[in-house]
Design a protein around this motif. Structure first.
Motif, PDB file in Angstrom:
ATOM      1  N   UNK A   1       0.480  -0.871   0.029  1.00 29.03           N
ATOM      2  CA  UNK A   1       0.015  -0.339   0.111  1.00 29.03           C
ATOM      3  C   UNK A   1       0.790   1.629   0.143  1.00 29.03           C
ATOM      4  N   UNK A   2       0.393   2.115  -0.650  1.00 31.56           N
ATOM      5  CA  UNK A   2       0.884   3.708  -0.520  1.00 31.56           C
ATOM      6  C   UNK A   2      -0.173   4.578   0.053  1.00 31.56           C
ATOM      7  N   UNK A   3       0.172   5.263   0.549  1.00 30.66           N
ATOM      8  CA  UNK A   3      -0.507   6.014   1.194  1.00 30.66           C
ATOM      9  C   UNK A   3       0.035   7.765   1.018  1.00 30.66           C
ATOM     10  N   UNK A   4      -0.603   8.598   1.384  1.00 34.39           N
ATOM     11  CA  UNK A   4       0.110   9.933   1.146  1.00 34.39           C
ATOM     12  C   UNK A   4       1.122  10.173   2.214  1.00 34.39           C
ATOM     13  N   UNK A   5       1.453   9.472   3.470  1.00 36.14           N
ATOM     14  CA  UNK A   5       2.116  10.298   4.616  1.00 36.14           C
ATOM     15  C   UNK A   5       3.822   9.144   2.942  1.00 36.14           C
ATOM     16  N   UNK A   6       3.781   8.216   3.248  1.00 39.26           N
ATOM     17  CA  UNK A   6       4.726   7.369   2.156  1.00 39.26           C
ATOM     18  C   UNK A   6       5.831   7.874   0.414  1.00 39.26           C
ATOM     19  N   UNK A   7       3.730   8.520   0.092  1.00 42.29           N
ATOM     20  CA  UNK A   7       4.237   9.548  -1.196  1.00 42.29           C
ATOM     21  C   UNK A   7       5.019  10.422  -1.177  1.00 42.29           C
ATOM     22  N   UNK A   8       4.934  11.610   0.223  1.00 42.31           N
ATOM     23  CA  UNK A   8       5.972  12.590   0.831  1.00 42.31           C
ATOM     24  C   UNK A   8       6.896  12.566   1.019  1.00 42.31           C
ATOM     25  N   UNK A   9       7.455  10.740   1.520  1.00 41.06           N
ATOM     26  CA  UNK A   9       8.239  11.037   2.117  1.00 41.06           C
ATOM     27  C   UNK A   9       8.923  10.107   0.523  1.00 41.06           C
ATOM     28  N   UNK A  10       8.137   9.486  -0.445  1.00 33.74           N
ATOM     29  CA  UNK A  10       9.473   9.613  -1.493  1.00 33.74           C
ATOM     30  C   UNK A  10       9.481  10.618  -1.744  1.00 33.74           C
ATOM     31  N   UNK A  11       8.577  11.742  -2.649  1.00 37.37           N
ATOM     32  CA  UNK A  11       8.943  13.293  -3.726  1.00 37.37           C
ATOM     33  C   UNK A  11       9.071  13.317  -2.402  1.00 37.37           C
ATOM     34  N   UNK A  12       9.401  13.589  -1.440  1.00 45.30           N
ATOM     35  CA  UNK A  12      10.840  14.040  -0.619  1.00 45.30           C
ATOM     36  C   UNK A  12      12.177  14.056  -0.221  1.00 45.30           C
ATOM     37  N   UNK A  13      12.211  11.962  -1.056  1.00 47.86           N
ATOM     38  CA  UNK A  13      13.774  12.137  -1.275  1.00 47.86           C
ATOM     39  C   UNK A  13      13.898  12.654  -2.635  1.00 47.86           C
ATOM     40  N   UNK A  14      13.173  12.926  -3.171  1.00 53.46           N
ATOM     41  CA  UNK A  14      13.603  12.626  -4.511  1.00 53.46           C
ATOM     42  C   UNK A  14      13.945  14.022  -5.107  1.00 53.46           C
ATOM     43  N   UNK A  15      13.345  15.207  -4.068  1.00 60.89           N
ATOM     44  CA  UNK A  15      13.831  16.660  -4.656  1.00 60.89           C
ATOM     45  C   UNK A  15      14.756  17.121  -3.477  1.00 60.89           C
ATOM     46  N   UNK A  16      14.874  16.041  -2.537  1.00 60.59           N
ATOM     47  CA  UNK A  16      16.140  16.298  -2.088  1.00 60.59           C
ATOM     48  C   UNK A  16      17.649  16.034  -2.452  1.00 60.59           C
TER      49      UNK A  16
END
Length: 83
Positions: A52-67
């Protein structure tokens, strides 16, 4: 028939060992060490826990990619390969 069952059990235990040895220690704790738990059961447990992929998990992935501070496209492939 008994020989076939024994061969299947040995193959299944090997498959389960391959699965679990590739996991981090914390994730290994999700998989029972009981011989009654098959490799298929181990995969199902991992699927149930991680599919499963919740909004929190998606945020962490996007945050890692942006960093990421990438030098070239090879860095992207390297990062994705590690994660």
């Amino acid at each position: 028939e008994t020989r076939s069952i024994c061969e299947w059990l040995i193959t299944d235990l090997k498959a389960k060992a391959i699965i679990t040895c590739r996991l981090s220690v914390s994730v290994q704790q999700l998989i029972s060490t009981s011989h009654k738990v098959t490799a298929c059961d181990a995969w199902k447990t991992l699927e149930d826990h991680f599919s499963w992929m919740d909004m929190g998990s998606q945020h962490i992935v996007w945050q890692s990619l942006y960093a990421l501070q990438m030098k070239d496209s090879a860095d992207v492939a390297n990062y994705v390969g590690k994660h």
